[in-house]
Design a protein around this motif. Structure first.
Motif, PDB file in Angstrom:
ATOM      1  N   PHE A 517     -30.433 101.855 175.728  1.00  0.00           N
ATOM      2  CA  PHE A 517     -30.618 102.506 177.031  1.00  0.00           C
ATOM      3  C   PHE A 517     -29.584 103.612 177.216  1.00  0.00           C
ATOM      4  O   PHE A 517     -29.926 104.746 177.601  1.00  0.00           O
ATOM      5  N   ARG A 662     -38.346 101.319 174.046  1.00  0.00           N
ATOM      6  CA  ARG A 662     -38.652 101.564 175.460  1.00  0.00           C
ATOM      7  C   ARG A 662     -37.385 101.730 176.279  1.00  0.00           C
ATOM      8  O   ARG A 662     -37.319 102.558 177.199  1.00  0.00           O
ATOM      9  N   LEU A 666     -36.469 104.777 178.403  1.00  0.00           N
ATOM     10  CA  LEU A 666     -36.137 104.609 179.819  1.00  0.00           C
ATOM     11  C   LEU A 666     -34.851 105.347 180.155  1.00  0.00           C
ATOM     12  O   LEU A 666     -34.744 106.020 181.193  1.00  0.00           O
ATOM     13  N   LEU A 742     -41.892 106.545 183.261  1.00  0.00           N
ATOM     14  CA  LEU A 742     -41.029 105.446 183.691  1.00  0.00           C
ATOM     15  C   LEU A 742     -41.858 104.260 184.180  1.00  0.00           C
ATOM     16  O   LEU A 742     -41.590 103.106 183.818  1.00  0.00           O
ATOM     17  N   TYR A 745     -43.474 102.515 181.179  1.00  0.00           N
ATOM     18  CA  TYR A 745     -42.545 101.688 180.411  1.00  0.00           C
ATOM     19  C   TYR A 745     -42.220 100.393 181.147  1.00  0.00           C
ATOM     20  O   TYR A 745     -42.119  99.321 180.545  1.00  0.00           O
ATOM     21  N   LEU A 746     -42.024 100.475 182.451  1.00  0.00           N
ATOM     22  CA  LEU A 746     -41.744  99.269 183.226  1.00  0.00           C
ATOM     23  C   LEU A 746     -42.916  98.289 183.152  1.00  0.00           C
ATOM     24  O   LEU A 746     -42.714  97.073 183.029  1.00  0.00           O
ATOM     25  N   SER A 804     -31.520 102.365 187.570  1.00  0.00           N
ATOM     26  CA  SER A 804     -30.609 102.127 186.446  1.00  0.00           C
ATOM     27  C   SER A 804     -29.755 100.886 186.696  1.00  0.00           C
ATOM     28  O   SER A 804     -29.582 100.047 185.810  1.00  0.00           O
TER      29      SER A 804
END
Length: 825
Positions: A517, A662, A666, A742, A745-746, A804
């Motif tokens: 990340f 991912r 992200l 976003l 991906y979530l 975040s």
């Protein structure tokens, strides 16, 4: 005809690996030596350069503590292997097998009945005084009574070519991974000779190790989860940890990744806790458990020893095995071998005197000028002292030190090490240098199996008699030649059926996901800031002090993000924003954070990806702020953007798009979302929003200039620019694109909360540019309309920052309202 060995000096008092005492070539070296003697210096240097290139491209490093090169010191590998015929190797292998068997039996006795101590066969002081004798491990039973799963011995030849053991490595033997990497590189440098000499493979060692760990695991029939425990990137052999984990197909973990619940060890993964059955450790004994061992350790796993005691996890090598790494024990091994194995010791140790016994100490002191004095325990921090190099006064001082604390000292015979050929580029010749070798054995279901090769090492320079990679030594591949592989059966592997197929890594540690990340965030942050600083720097250079609206916008944006200190002249400010490592928001500071995150997940990155990151580091390290000029700084930023573009390309096309990917994406998308939202909101609150200069700057910052021009064939205008950068779902640099990806991906992470992103996306989509177009006819009302858009963008940036934090709490720290399940592997 001159050859590359014209300056090669053979010392008749030492064994030489390639030449006999009369100057003739050893029979097993004849074919290789003939090839070398027929080569020119430039041809030999080409082979050496190929080896160096492979070391660089593969990112092979060996970290030396307090080294100026930090954690990226290149591994040193000589292009010429060490050749040993199979019949000679067999003698050595038999001695190593017996040695491993003996030391395993000694560990069982030391942590069990302690017959050796009671019978006076080994001194109690050498055991109880050793910092790696772990009293909490007394009485712990090991599966199949195997304490020593892997073993290594440092060996050397005497003048007659006979092998002697210099030291035993029983705690966390290192170097096997480097030996395999050496083999893969040197075999490419001399492929014809590699085939002709019938070099035996090293792979069996690693196959047997994996089989042994699986066989001894307390998994009760289920597929065991084996992990490799590392102390992290600052360990000197961290590259090897990554290499072994990847080669063996097991997760690389740090202590933070593991937790003990109810005397069972679990791996903290994105999908919850998964039981660990085997830990192949590369962490020293006393650091492994801060509860029962070293309380100040931040590297171990609290409660690990309790899990070992309960039999729910296998730790290899067994905790406490480092107690045998004492030079003082060498002289006691022959009697211990006769007592435990009922046979004489096959492979002798170098002559050693432990000064804790009066008669032995007196003998050692009487000839101290011919011996080497070493510490009896690894916890003692002093370098070996060579008696022959001391004056009479210094010898007397050393004797008094030994007599004050005799148990802490060992005296050993000074061995004239064998010599091996080393290529020197500066002279274009081979030179003889002192050499030794580390040999490896692994426990199997039939005893111990010795790797058909090893890690040969030579001293750093001619005349040096200490062989150590820490002291700048050079490694060599070891070829066991003219033999057949002793392993005829293929390893048994678990059959993977349709029901066992996986589309995700079930053992992805939370720490790895977190660093992926942040790798994404820092990659994007470096790209964003580099574009912003380039826009300011290029205009500052071109305008040569004149004022310009786009320069003013760029500088205000840099100040908004705090990219440089504001207490200097403009040129110095911009240079500081690029290369001042002490300024936390500078480009170099963020670049170092990127490299730090990448180093934590190096095992997840392809070789090409890592090479790009290594080149980024070289670029950053090469900057000299006090010498940097504006033009050079601009050139550096341009090169940096190219490298960062390569990283983005690797992420999209080179990586499997699983959960670790991912989290990388992200990070990238969140960073881009926040940056664009902040920058556009700031611009919309100024008069520059309606000026072509300001809009051109915005297109440049959002890397959308080409798209705009190809569509509109016109100069920048407010509505089409905003549409392209805010609402266009096909533009990877638009806010709409960031929000769409976003949310996607979530959803793929099965994340049940979008934290308001979907609502913000709908607000963004609902922007009515018809209204904005009508407001453009009323200059006094336009700023208010743009201000409302700016408020929305500020909400988006703030929500991105909140997201975040939520991701960190849920997936990395496992602090969330949703409980984390415990899952069997």
């Amino acid at each position: 005809m001159p050859t590359l060995f014209d300056a090669y000096q053979v010392d008749s008092s030492r064994y030489n690996e390639i030449f006999a005492a009369d100057g003739t070539v050893h029979p097993h070296w004849y074919r290789f030596a003939t090839t070398l003697q027929s080569m020119t210096a430039s041809q030999m240097q080409e082979r050496a350069d190929l080896v160096a290139q492979q070391i660089h491209e593969n990112g092979v490093t060996y970290n030396v503590y307090a080294d100026p090169q930090g954690t990226n010191r290149p591994w040193r590998l000589g292009p010429i292997p060490n050749l040993i015929p199979a019949e000679q190797w067999q003698v050595l292998a038999e001695g190593i097998t017996q040695r491993a068997t003996l030391l395993n039996a000694m560990l069982a006795d030391i942590y069990g009945e302690q017959r050796l101590i009671r019978e006076g066969l080994i001194p109690a002081e050498l055991i109880y005084g050793h910092n790696n004798f772990l009293r909490p491990c007394m009485g712990i039973k090991q599966p199949h009574n195997t304490f020593l799963h892997v073993y290594a011995a440092d060996v050397a030849r005497d003048a007659n070519g006979q092998w002697w053991i210099m030291a035993d490595r029983t705690q966390t033997p290192s170097g096997a991974g480097y030996a395999l990497e050496n083999r893969q590189i040197i075999a490419r440098a001399f492929p014809e000779l590699y085939r002709q000499l019938k070099v035996q493979s090293l792979n069996d060692y690693f196959l047997i190790l994996r089989q042994t760990l699986s066989r001894l695991s307390p998994s009760s029939g289920e597929a065991p989860l084996i992990v490799l425990l590392t102390s992290g990137r600052f360990n000197e052999t961290y590259f090897e940890h990554i290499y072994l984990a990847r080669h063996m197909g097991i997760p690389l973990v740090e202590g933070y990744d593991l937790t003990v619940r109810g005397s069972v060890v679990y791996l903290k993964t994105l999908n919850g806790l998964k039981r660990v059955h085997v830990i192949l450790r590369r962490l020293d004994d006393d650091y492994c458990d801060p509860l029962e061992l070293r309380s100040d350790s931040a590297l171990g796993v609290a409660g690990l020893l309790d899990a070992v005691r309960s039999g729910t996890v296998l730790v290899a090598n067994a905790l406490g095995s480092g107690v045998l790494e004492s030079a003082g024990l060498l002289g006691f091994l022959p009697n211990a071998c006769q007592y435990l194995l009922k046979e004489p010791l096959k492979l002798p140790s170098i002559a050693t005197w432990w000064c804790g016994e009066d008669p032995v100490r007196e003998e050692a002191l009487s000839k101290l000028n011919r011996l080497v004095v070493k510490p009896a325990f690894p916890s003692q921090r002093f370098e070996p002292v060579f008696g022959e190099k001391l004056s009479k006064k210094e010898l007397e001082s050393l004797k008094r030190r030994i007599e004050r604390r005799p148990y802490a000292y060992v005296a050993q015979e000074l061995v004239a090490l064998a010599q091996s050929p080393v290529w020197h580029k500066d002279t274009g010749q081979f030179q003889a240098q002192s050499s030794g070798m580390r040999v490896y054995a692994v426990a199997s279901d039939e005893g111990y199996s010795v790797m058909a090769g090893g890690l040969s090492r030579v001293a750093s320079h001619h005349g040096a008699n200490v062989v150590s990679m820490q002291r700048g030594g050079i490694s060599k591949d070891t070829w066991v030649c003219f033999g057949q592989s002793t392993r005829t059966e293929k390893p048994k592997v678990r059959t993977i059926g349709v029901r066992d197929l996986l589309r995700q890594d079930p053992y992805l540690p939370s720490r790895v996901a977190e660093n992926m990340f942040w790798l994404g965030r820092y990659s994007e942050r470096c790209d964003n800031n580099a574009r912003l600083l380039r826009s300011a720097l290029s205009r500052h250079i071109e305008l040569a002090g004149d004022s310009d609206l786009s320069l003013e916008i760029a500088l205000e944006s840099c100040q908004f993000l705090g990219l440089y200190p504001e207490d200097k002249d403009l040129s110095s400010q911009l240079l500081a924003g690029i290369c001042d490592a002490k300024w936390g928001s500078s480009l170099v500071s963020n670049l170092r954070s990127l490299i730090w995150s990448a180093s934590q997940v190096r095992g997840r990155l392809s070789q090409e990806n890592w090479i790009t990151i290594a080149e980024l580091q070289q670029e950053a390290d090469s900057l000299r702020p006090e010498q940097l000029e504006l033009g050079q700084a601009l050139s550096f930023v341009d090169r940096l953007l190219m490298s960062l573009s390569s990283l983005a390309g690797f992420a999209m096309d080179d990586m499997t798009q699983d959960n670790s990917w991912r989290f990388l994406m992200l990070g990238r998308r969140l960073e881009r979302l926040q940056f664009l939202a902040d920058m556009i909101a700031q611009l919309l609150q100024t008069n520059a929003a309606i000026e072509q200069t300001g809009l051109d700057w915005l297109l440049e910052l959002a890397d959308s200039t080409i798209t705009y021009r190809s569509r509109y064939l016109s100069s920048a205008q407010l509505i089409p620019v905003l549409d392209l950068i805010l609402l266009d779902p096909s533009n990877p640099h638009s806010l709409q694109f960031q929000l769409d990806t976003l949310l996607a991906y979530l959803a793929q992470l099965d994340h049940d909360n979008d934290y308001g992103l979907a609502a913000l996306r709908e607000r963004l989509r609902s922007l009515n540019f018809d209204v904005l177009e009508s407001e453009m006819d009323y200059p006094t009302r336009l700023p208010r309309a743009l201000g409302l858009i700016a408020v929305l963008l500020q909400d988006i940036a703030r929500t991105g920052r909140d997201l975040s934090d939520h991701l960190s709490l849920r997936y990395f720290a496992h602090i969330d309202t949703i409980s984390q399940p415990t899952v069997s592997a």
